[in-house]
Design a protein around this motif. Structure first.
Motif, PDB file in Angstrom:
ATOM      1  N   VAL A 498     -48.735  -1.912  57.863  1.00  0.00           N
ATOM      2  CA  VAL A 498     -49.323  -1.040  56.834  1.00  0.00           C
ATOM      3  C   VAL A 498     -48.316  -0.768  55.735  1.00  0.00           C
ATOM      4  O   VAL A 498     -47.102  -0.748  55.963  1.00  0.00           O
ATOM      5  CB  VAL A 498     -49.796   0.311  57.430  1.00  0.00           C
ATOM      6  N   TRP A 499     -48.844  -0.621  54.524  1.00  0.00           N
ATOM      7  CA  TRP A 499     -48.066  -0.104  53.396  1.00  0.00           C
ATOM      8  C   TRP A 499     -48.711   1.232  52.998  1.00  0.00           C
ATOM      9  O   TRP A 499     -49.906   1.295  52.742  1.00  0.00           O
ATOM     10  CB  TRP A 499     -48.089  -1.076  52.222  1.00  0.00           C
ATOM     11  N   ILE A 500     -47.880   2.274  53.000  1.00  0.00           N
ATOM     12  CA  ILE A 500     -48.417   3.625  52.734  1.00  0.00           C
ATOM     13  C   ILE A 500     -47.600   4.294  51.631  1.00  0.00           C
ATOM     14  O   ILE A 500     -46.361   4.248  51.630  1.00  0.00           O
ATOM     15  CB  ILE A 500     -48.396   4.505  54.009  1.00  0.00           C
ATOM     16  N   GLU A 501     -48.325   4.900  50.718  1.00  0.00           N
ATOM     17  CA  GLU A 501     -47.685   5.691  49.658  1.00  0.00           C
ATOM     18  C   GLU A 501     -47.691   7.159  50.089  1.00  0.00           C
ATOM     19  O   GLU A 501     -48.746   7.741  50.343  1.00  0.00           O
ATOM     20  CB  GLU A 501     -48.452   5.521  48.348  1.00  0.00           C
ATOM     21  N   PHE A 502     -46.504   7.762  50.170  1.00  0.00           N
ATOM     22  CA  PHE A 502     -46.365   9.178  50.533  1.00  0.00           C
ATOM     23  C   PHE A 502     -45.992   9.976  49.291  1.00  0.00           C
ATOM     24  O   PHE A 502     -45.093   9.577  48.532  1.00  0.00           O
ATOM     25  CB  PHE A 502     -45.284   9.359  51.603  1.00  0.00           C
ATOM     26  N   SER A 503     -46.655  11.123  49.089  1.00  0.00           N
ATOM     27  CA  SER A 503     -46.358  11.975  47.934  1.00  0.00           C
ATOM     28  C   SER A 503     -46.627  13.435  48.298  1.00  0.00           C
ATOM     29  O   SER A 503     -47.401  13.719  49.223  1.00  0.00           O
ATOM     30  CB  SER A 503     -47.218  11.567  46.730  1.00  0.00           C
ATOM     31  N   PRO A 504     -46.003  14.377  47.568  1.00  0.00           N
ATOM     32  CA  PRO A 504     -46.284  15.799  47.826  1.00  0.00           C
ATOM     33  C   PRO A 504     -47.729  16.133  47.424  1.00  0.00           C
ATOM     34  O   PRO A 504     -48.192  15.681  46.371  1.00  0.00           O
ATOM     35  CB  PRO A 504     -45.290  16.533  46.933  1.00  0.00           C
ATOM     36  N   THR A 514     -57.429   5.987  51.435  1.00  0.00           N
ATOM     37  CA  THR A 514     -57.219   4.532  51.505  1.00  0.00           C
ATOM     38  C   THR A 514     -57.522   3.899  50.150  1.00  0.00           C
ATOM     39  O   THR A 514     -58.443   4.325  49.442  1.00  0.00           O
ATOM     40  CB  THR A 514     -58.123   3.899  52.575  1.00  0.00           C
ATOM     41  N   ARG A 515     -56.696   2.893  49.805  1.00  0.00           N
ATOM     42  CA  ARG A 515     -56.943   2.089  48.607  1.00  0.00           C
ATOM     43  C   ARG A 515     -56.707   0.606  48.939  1.00  0.00           C
ATOM     44  O   ARG A 515     -56.092  -0.135  48.190  1.00  0.00           O
ATOM     45  CB  ARG A 515     -56.013   2.512  47.464  1.00  0.00           C
ATOM     46  N   VAL A 516     -57.130   0.224  50.089  1.00  0.00           N
ATOM     47  CA  VAL A 516     -56.939  -1.151  50.549  1.00  0.00           C
ATOM     48  C   VAL A 516     -57.998  -2.046  49.906  1.00  0.00           C
ATOM     49  O   VAL A 516     -59.186  -1.695  49.873  1.00  0.00           O
ATOM     50  CB  VAL A 516     -57.033  -1.232  52.086  1.00  0.00           C
ATOM     51  N   VAL A 517     -57.562  -3.198  49.405  1.00  0.00           N
ATOM     52  CA  VAL A 517     -58.505  -4.162  48.816  1.00  0.00           C
ATOM     53  C   VAL A 517     -58.430  -5.480  49.573  1.00  0.00           C
ATOM     54  O   VAL A 517     -57.396  -5.836  50.164  1.00  0.00           O
ATOM     55  CB  VAL A 517     -58.191  -4.393  47.312  1.00  0.00           C
ATOM     56  N   GLY A 518     -59.535  -6.179  49.535  1.00  0.00           N
ATOM     57  CA  GLY A 518     -59.567  -7.518  50.114  1.00  0.00           C
ATOM     58  C   GLY A 518     -59.513  -7.563  51.625  1.00  0.00           C
ATOM     59  O   GLY A 518     -59.250  -8.622  52.208  1.00  0.00           O
ATOM     60  N   GLY A 519     -59.699  -6.421  52.291  1.00  0.00           N
ATOM     61  CA  GLY A 519     -59.713  -6.436  53.749  1.00  0.00           C
ATOM     62  C   GLY A 519     -58.363  -6.672  54.379  1.00  0.00           C
ATOM     63  O   GLY A 519     -58.276  -7.151  55.517  1.00  0.00           O
ATOM     64  N   VAL A 553     -51.485   7.626  51.300  1.00  0.00           N
ATOM     65  CA  VAL A 553     -52.510   6.679  50.847  1.00  0.00           C
ATOM     66  C   VAL A 553     -52.194   5.300  51.415  1.00  0.00           C
ATOM     67  O   VAL A 553     -51.118   4.733  51.142  1.00  0.00           O
ATOM     68  CB  VAL A 553     -52.568   6.612  49.309  1.00  0.00           C
ATOM     69  N   LEU A 554     -53.102   4.791  52.229  1.00  0.00           N
ATOM     70  CA  LEU A 554     -52.957   3.432  52.768  1.00  0.00           C
ATOM     71  C   LEU A 554     -53.329   2.454  51.659  1.00  0.00           C
ATOM     72  O   LEU A 554     -54.486   2.413  51.219  1.00  0.00           O
ATOM     73  CB  LEU A 554     -53.867   3.258  53.988  1.00  0.00           C
ATOM     74  N   THR A 555     -52.348   1.653  51.197  1.00  0.00           N
ATOM     75  CA  THR A 555     -52.588   0.771  50.048  1.00  0.00           C
ATOM     76  C   THR A 555     -52.686  -0.704  50.410  1.00  0.00           C
ATOM     77  O   THR A 555     -53.355  -1.473  49.719  1.00  0.00           O
ATOM     78  CB  THR A 555     -51.458   0.936  49.009  1.00  0.00           C
TER      79      THR A 555
END
Length: 681
Positions: A498-504, A514-519, A553-555
């Motif tokens: 997984v690639w995840i964006e962490f923010s306050p 989630t903002r995953v594209v293309g499966g 956010v799972l990207t």
């Protein structure tokens, strides 16, 4: 003891500072009324009112206790007196409030050696707030160094011009010999139980005349007709003066002062006669809604609960109206249930005497009514009424309670629930963030008594420790990290990426999107990723404190059609969480409370200086009258663990405060290292 009608009853709360002589006064009154044949002393642990093991051990009152007796006088007739002994130490103010609820007047005992102590100030304040008529007894007048005149001056300076001496103790060669009755103008010598009328001693004539003029003016001011006579120079008769004084006492416009010695029983008879003469009966102070009338429908209110390990639960109550009899059924508006009264008792200390009935205005007790609680009303179902409950103070000191022996946690909770039946002024709660059981009460002595009772009544040994502070962690910048879990071991492997964006986020807890594209990551693994992240929120990367205020956010990511699983993606998410929080500038958060402190004005500088040392931010300072001031501030909760104790020390018991959680804030960098070091010890 025979039943008494309301007009022939006096319910008096005996209040004052700890050690002033309240219990000693009651002991003397009981002895002189013929109720006891011995004169108990607190130092010997044999007084009627201080019978509880904790009171005997500490040589001070912990509970309010009723001491009834009949007082016989030729002029007034037989009167039933219910003296209610109250604690003088601040930690047990809940029982003072209970006593005040059913008392019709207050006798404030002042230690002549010490002057007006803070306990006397609070007694005056509480009685005034509830419009209770007051009388003052200056104790320890047998001490040659105690001056009645000087003490009276201190009392008037503190409480105002309503204070007036009704008698003055007399001395010869430094020894108490008698007193001058200012109202009647007669003097008496006292020898043991004998009082003999004598001429007013020459050296007291001037004092008598000055005080008599003061009383005459006070009496005139309480009655318009008398005031007209007084201003016109006409003579006010003794009967007119007594009637006006009694009315002035009832209204609170006049507060009689007497002097004597409780331990030696000096002047106790004359003071008790004055109690009957000037302090009101329940009939005199009854309100229009519920007059103290024996012919009215029955109603009562419970003001004290005793958990007796031998006879069970004892409920002390005052009959507010009507007549209460055994086997009577009364309605409880709080529970909506009908309660059946069992046998009726009057209590004198720990002694219980069965009685056939109790009339309006009297105080009694019932046993073994488990659903009845302190403050409850019982009334006639066809004439429902619910009396205002007792306003107990909020707890000020909180400590974490832990068992000395493993496995006693459930026993502790059960024991505390039993103790809360008789003491509703402490609370117990489980802190979900620290896992500790928090015991909160009025102060150190209060909590110590609770723990001592747990040991003596239930055999449970406990320790009290400073509660852990519920710190939290969060992040301050945005980062995107990869979390990859790959493991191959014969047969199916494990794969999650997984690639995840962490923010306050600025909000509580975790926000997951989630903002995953293309499966790149199948949707059926999204819940596993969120679950893995939520599991990590319980333990941060700085000090292992719970994490809050994060948006994840799972990207992107990847998966394997055979080796990927929910468990693999949970693990991958946890790897990303730890890496992301480490890189996103993690910070420590601490709980901040809003504090409001009330104190004597002259102590404001000390309070502000102390709050600055606790990293407090002053919000507002104001004078509120009566030589009192108020300070509002925001202060870290970690600095407030012992504030109840420290404030009491700084203000000599005259300060009070309220503290409520407000929000979390970042911990200053200078304090982080110490917090983390303490956590890892």
């Amino acid at each position: 003891m025979k039943e008494s009608e309301g007009k022939n009853i006096r319910n008096i709360a005996v209040m004052g500072h700890s050690g002033a002589g309240k219990t000693a006064f009651i002991e003397a009154a009981l002895f002189k009324a013929g109720v006891t044949d011995r004169w108990g002393k607190a130092s010997e642990g044999n007084t009627v009112c201080d019978y509880d093991n904790e009171e005997i051990k500490r040589q001070m009152s912990v509970n309010c206790t009723v001491a009834p007796f009949e007082w016989k006088t030729a002029k007034i007739g037989d009167t039933k007196v219910n003296l209610i002994d109250t604690p003088g130490y601040f930690d047990f103010v809940g029982d003072v409030k209970s006593a005040l609820k059913v008392a019709d007047s207050v006798l404030i005992v002042i230690n002549g050696k010490e002057g007006v102590e803070v306990g006397a100030e609070f007694a005056w304040q509480y009685a005034t707030e509830q419009n209770k008529p007051k009388m003052i007894f200056v104790n320890n007048m047998d001490d040659a160094d105690v001056s009645f005149r000087n003490t009276l001056t201190l009392i008037k300076d503190k409480f105002g011009t309503s204070v007036a001496p009704f008698h003055v103790p007399t001395r010869e060669n430094g020894h108490l010999t008698g007193y001058v009755n200012i109202v009647s103008g007669k003097a008496y010598t006292v020898k043991g139980e004998t009082e003999m009328e004598v001429p007013i001693p020459d050296k007291y004539v001037a004092s008598y005349e000055r005080y008599h003029d003061m009383l005459t003016e006070a009496a005139a001011m309480s009655d318009d007709e008398l005031l007209e006579k007084y201003l016109g120079g006409e003579t006010i008769t003794d009967d007119e003066m007594r009637g006006a004084l009694k009315e002035g006492v009832k209204k609170g416009a006049i507060v009689p002062v007497y002097g004597g010695c409780a331990a030696g029983g000096f002047a106790i008879r004359s003071i008790m006669d004055a109690v009957l003469k000037y302090l009101p009966s329940p009939v005199d102070v009854g309100d229009a809604e519920t007059p103290c009338d024996a012919a009215a429908p029955a109603s009562l209110q419970v003001f004290k609960t005793i958990a007796d390990q031998y006879v069970g639960k004892i409920s002390l109550f005052k009959v507010m109206s009507g007549v209460v009899e055994p086997e009577m059924s009364l309605f409880n508006p709080s529970s909506g249930e009908t309660e059946r009264i069992g046998k009726l008792y009057v209590v004198c200390g720990k002694k219980q005497t069965e009685v056939p009935k109790l009339c309006a205005g009297d105080i009694g007790a019932v046993r073994k009514m488990p659903s009845l609680k302190t403050g409850d009303t019982l009334c006639d179902k066809d004439n429902p009424i619910e009396f205002e409950r007792i306003a107990f103070p909020k707890p000020k000191l909180s400590m974490a309670i832990r068992p000395m022996a493993k496995g006693d946690e459930e026993k502790i909770n059960a024991g505390l629930m039993r103790l809360m039946e008789e003491d509703p002024t402490f609370t117990v709660e489980q802190n979900p963030l620290t896992g500790q059981t928090i015991l909160s009460g009025a102060g150190e002595q209060h909590l110590d008594v609770i723990c001592s009772k747990l040991k003596s009544k239930f055999g449970i040994g406990v320790d009290l420790v400073v509660p852990k502070v519920a710190y939290r962690e969060t992040i301050k910048k945005t980062v995107t990290v990869q979390g990859k879990h790959k493991k191959q071991s014969g047969g199916h492997g494990q794969y999650g990426d997984v690639w995840i964006e962490f923010s306050p986020s600025g909000e509580e807890g975790l926000i997951f999107e989630t903002r995953v594209v293309g499966g790149a990551v199948p949707k059926n693994y999204f819940p596993a990723v969120e679950k893995g992240l939520n599991d990590c929120m319980n333990e941060g990367v700085l000090g292992g404190f719970p994490v809050t205020g994060i948006k994840a956010v799972l990207t992107d990511g990847s998966y394997h059609p055979v080796d990927s699983s929910e468990m693999a993606f949970k693990i991958a998410a946890s790897i990303a969480f730890k890496d992301g929080c480490t890189k996103a500038n993690p910070v420590l958060l601490e709980p901040i409370g809003t504090l409001v402190v009330t104190m004597p004005s002259k102590k404001m500088g000390d309070i502000i200086g102390d709050l600055n040392k606790r990293r407090g931010r002053i919000l507002e300072m104001s004078e509120i009258g009566g030589s009192k001031a108020r300070v509002s501030a925001e202060v870290p909760m970690s600095e407030m663990a012992r504030y109840a104790i420290d404030l009491r020390s700084m203000t000599k018991g005259r300060g009070d405060f309220e503290l409520e959680f407000a929000r979390y804030e970042e911990v200053p960098q200078a304090s982080v290292a110490k917090i983390l070091a303490d956590k890892n010890r």
